[in-house]
Design a protein around this motif. Structure first.
Motif, PDB file in Angstrom:
ATOM      1  N   LYS A 303       0.832  -1.213   0.000  1.00  8.01           N
ATOM      2  CA  LYS A 303       0.000   0.000   0.000  1.00  8.01           C
ATOM      3  C   LYS A 303       0.862   1.257   0.000  1.00  8.01           C
ATOM      4  CE  LYS A 303      -4.146  -2.041   2.021  1.00  8.01           C
ATOM      5  NZ  LYS A 303      -5.106  -2.038   3.151  1.00  8.01           N
ATOM      6  N   ALA A 304       1.981   1.202   0.681  1.00 14.50           N
ATOM      7  CA  ALA A 304       2.891   2.356   0.673  1.00 14.50           C
ATOM      8  C   ALA A 304       3.574   2.504  -0.685  1.00 14.50           C
ATOM      9  CB  ALA A 304       3.941   2.198   1.770  1.00 14.50           C
ATOM     10  N   LEU A 305       3.896   1.379  -1.307  1.00 12.82           N
ATOM     11  CA  LEU A 305       4.563   1.422  -2.605  1.00 12.82           C
ATOM     12  C   LEU A 305       3.665   2.006  -3.691  1.00 12.82           C
ATOM     13  CD1 LEU A 305       6.274  -2.090  -2.469  1.00 12.82           C
ATOM     14  CD2 LEU A 305       7.472   0.112  -2.424  1.00 12.82           C
ATOM     15  N   ASN A 306       2.374   1.760  -3.596  1.00 12.03           N
ATOM     16  CA  ASN A 306       1.416   2.271  -4.591  1.00 12.03           C
ATOM     17  C   ASN A 306       1.080   3.727  -4.268  1.00 12.03           C
ATOM     18  OD1 ASN A 306      -2.118   1.730  -5.260  1.00 12.03           O
ATOM     19  ND2 ASN A 306      -0.571   2.683  -6.535  1.00 12.03           N
ATOM     20  N   THR A 307       1.883   4.636  -4.820  1.00 17.24           N
ATOM     21  CA  THR A 307       1.756   6.055  -4.488  1.00 17.24           C
ATOM     22  C   THR A 307       0.794   6.812  -5.402  1.00 17.24           C
ATOM     23  OG1 THR A 307       3.693   6.486  -5.873  1.00 17.24           O
ATOM     24  CG2 THR A 307       4.069   6.203  -3.500  1.00 17.24           C
ATOM     25  N   HIS A 308       0.521   6.283  -6.610  1.00 23.12           N
ATOM     26  CA  HIS A 308      -0.288   7.016  -7.585  1.00 23.12           C
ATOM     27  C   HIS A 308      -1.253   6.067  -8.297  1.00 23.12           C
ATOM     28  CE1 HIS A 308       2.970   9.833  -6.876  1.00 23.12           C
ATOM     29  NE2 HIS A 308       2.307  10.763  -7.532  1.00 23.12           N
ATOM     30  N   ARG A 309      -2.397   6.619  -8.709  1.00 27.62           N
ATOM     31  CA  ARG A 309      -3.396   5.862  -9.457  1.00 27.62           C
ATOM     32  C   ARG A 309      -3.954   6.746 -10.567  1.00 27.62           C
ATOM     33  NH1 ARG A 309      -4.762   1.566  -5.927  1.00 27.62           N
ATOM     34  NH2 ARG A 309      -6.484   0.880  -7.245  1.00 27.62           N
ATOM     35  N   MET A 310      -4.407   6.104 -11.646  1.00 25.96           N
ATOM     36  CA  MET A 310      -5.089   6.828 -12.712  1.00 25.96           C
ATOM     37  C   MET A 310      -6.006   5.863 -13.453  1.00 25.96           C
ATOM     38  SD  MET A 310      -2.012   7.309 -15.519  1.00 25.96           S
ATOM     39  CE  MET A 310      -0.785   7.774 -14.280  1.00 25.96           C
ATOM     40  N   VAL A 329       6.792   9.744  -7.383  1.00 25.37           N
ATOM     41  CA  VAL A 329       6.149   8.498  -7.756  1.00 25.37           C
ATOM     42  C   VAL A 329       7.030   7.319  -7.356  1.00 25.37           C
ATOM     43  CG1 VAL A 329       5.246   7.111  -9.669  1.00 25.37           C
ATOM     44  CG2 VAL A 329       5.033   9.619  -9.723  1.00 25.37           C
ATOM     45  N   VAL A 330       6.439   6.314  -6.757  1.00 27.49           N
ATOM     46  CA  VAL A 330       7.102   5.020  -6.600  1.00 27.49           C
ATOM     47  C   VAL A 330       6.453   4.042  -7.567  1.00 27.49           C
ATOM     48  CG1 VAL A 330       7.683   3.118  -5.050  1.00 27.49           C
ATOM     49  CG2 VAL A 330       7.784   5.481  -4.217  1.00 27.49           C
ATOM     50  N   LYS A 331       5.210   3.651  -7.301  1.00 24.78           N
ATOM     51  CA  LYS A 331       4.491   2.763  -8.201  1.00 24.78           C
ATOM     52  C   LYS A 331       3.127   3.325  -8.500  1.00 24.78           C
ATOM     53  CE  LYS A 331       5.557  -0.308  -9.834  1.00 24.78           C
ATOM     54  NZ  LYS A 331       6.067  -0.539 -11.198  1.00 24.78           N
ATOM     55  N   ALA A 332       2.846   3.559  -9.777  1.00 25.86           N
ATOM     56  CA  ALA A 332       1.536   4.014 -10.232  1.00 25.86           C
ATOM     57  C   ALA A 332       0.761   2.816 -10.768  1.00 25.86           C
ATOM     58  CB  ALA A 332       1.678   5.079 -11.306  1.00 25.86           C
ATOM     59  N   LEU A 333      -0.513   2.741 -10.427  1.00 22.60           N
ATOM     60  CA  LEU A 333      -1.395   1.708 -10.945  1.00 22.60           C
ATOM     61  C   LEU A 333      -2.473   2.350 -11.816  1.00 22.60           C
ATOM     62  CD1 LEU A 333      -2.043  -0.685  -7.909  1.00 22.60           C
ATOM     63  CD2 LEU A 333      -0.490  -1.047  -9.846  1.00 22.60           C
ATOM     64  N   VAL A 334      -2.695   1.760 -12.979  1.00 22.93           N
ATOM     65  CA  VAL A 334      -3.772   2.181 -13.864  1.00 22.93           C
ATOM     66  C   VAL A 334      -4.974   1.280 -13.612  1.00 22.93           C
ATOM     67  CG1 VAL A 334      -4.520   2.461 -16.247  1.00 22.93           C
ATOM     68  CG2 VAL A 334      -2.152   2.991 -15.606  1.00 22.93           C
TER      69      VAL A 334
END
Length: 336
Positions: A303-310, A329-334
């Motif tokens: 949860k900490a690694l996932n810093t961005h979403r779009m 940004v660390v890890k962005a998830l689309v």
């Protein structure tokens, strides 16, 4: 279906395409999440050596099965992850179980179109149930498995001094799994924010910022002996060349990074250390299982690694922002 295509370096566009038909031996997926990684950023900026344009990016993905053949033991509605390295199963590497470096490898999102689309049809042997993890977690397996593979290649042992150069997602993955094996991990990076993240979220107790005096700091940390294992995860040829300086006598140097250039080192310095140089490419099913076990045990701060979403529809507008260091940004998830 909606797809996002990298038409050429720096150019992303949305396009409506036909929903793929499931081929023989394939599984049709409704894509749920796609992780954005350094490879995707390199494709966007024109620095990926194995790619031709245009390309639908995305190789870190989770999804829901829409249709599968009965013998696959997958059924409609199953949550799954995808191993994106489509290996041939017959070449010299595959015959040794080294499917990660298959001679004829086709990587989703690199050699063939990947997951930045609403649907994807994939050979069944590369689709696995995501039991015991969320769809977010399942989409993060791949980059973590790359770190786990590198650590397994190095055979990190308890109490060994480990240096990870480069605190991007792959470097963080190497830190996590070196730490889980009992290694004493130090991180070297140019960015203070990344070092602070590693200290606070990955429990990395020793960090050094690249710059004047960094080699002296690393020497002091190890009583002048430097590191039993050094990992490079920078993707920078100068950093990769410099990393040879930080190997202890009898130590190992693992190159997770890839650059389209030559790596050079001093042979007398390398030889007198009797150092071991290792390449580490992709990951195997064993490494994915290692990550799954750690996730299920709550040992990965996903949860900490996932810093961005779009959203998928917003990728053309939002993707370039991921290159801005100010976005941290660390890890962005689309979300597809």
């Amino acid at each position: 279906m909606l797809s996002v295509i990298c038409e050429s370096p720096g150019v992303l566009r949305s396009e409506q395409r036909e929903t793929p038909l499931r081929g023989a031996g394939e599984v049709l997926l409704r894509v749920s999440r796609v992780g954005i990684c350094g490879t995707d950023l390199h494709i966007f900026t024109g620095n990926q050596p194995y790619l031709s344009y245009p390309r639908v990016m995305g190789h870190e993905l989770s999804g829901i099965v829409v249709e599968a053949e009965p013998q696959t033991k997958l059924a409609a509605g199953d949550a799954v992850y995808v191993m994106p390295y489509l290996s041939c199963g017959q070449c010299v590497a595959c015959r040794q179980g080294k499917t990660n470096c298959c001679v004829n490898i086709k990587v989703l999102g690199v050699h063939r179109d990947g997951g930045l689309a609403e649907y994807l049809s994939v050979p069944a042997q590369f689709v696995h149930k995501a039991d015991g993890v969320t769809l977010d977690q399942a989409a993060m397996l791949e980059f973590l498995a790359i770190g786990a593979h590198a650590v397994r290649r190095a055979d990190v042992q308890p109490k060994q001094r480990v240096l990870v150069v480069g605190a991007g997602p792959i470097g963080m993955a190497a830190m996590i799994f070196a730490g889980l094996r009992g290694g004493e991990v130090t991180c070297l990076d140019t960015r203070a924010d990344r070092l602070a993240f590693c200290a606070s979220h990955l429990d990395i107790k020793t960090t050094v910022q690249t710059g004047a005096g960094d080699a002296d700091a690393l020497s002091k940390l190890t009583n002048g002996e430097f590191f039993d294992v050094v990992f490079d995860a920078t993707g920078n040829v100068n950093a990769m060349n410099r990393g040879f300086e930080f190997i202890a006598h009898g130590g190992k140097y693992v190159l997770i990074s890839i650059v389209p250039g030559q790596i050079t080192f001093s042979d007398p310095e390398f030889h007198k250390r009797e150092a071991t140089l290792l390449g580490s490419r992709n990951a195997t099913a064993q490494d994915f299982e290692t990550v799954l076990d750690a996730m299920r045990a709550g040992r990965i701060p996903d949860k900490a690694l996932n810093t961005h979403r779009m959203r998928l529809a917003d990728v053309p507008a939002e993707f370039p922002k991921l290159l801005d260091p100010q976005q941290t940004v660390v890890k962005a998830l689309v979300e597809c």
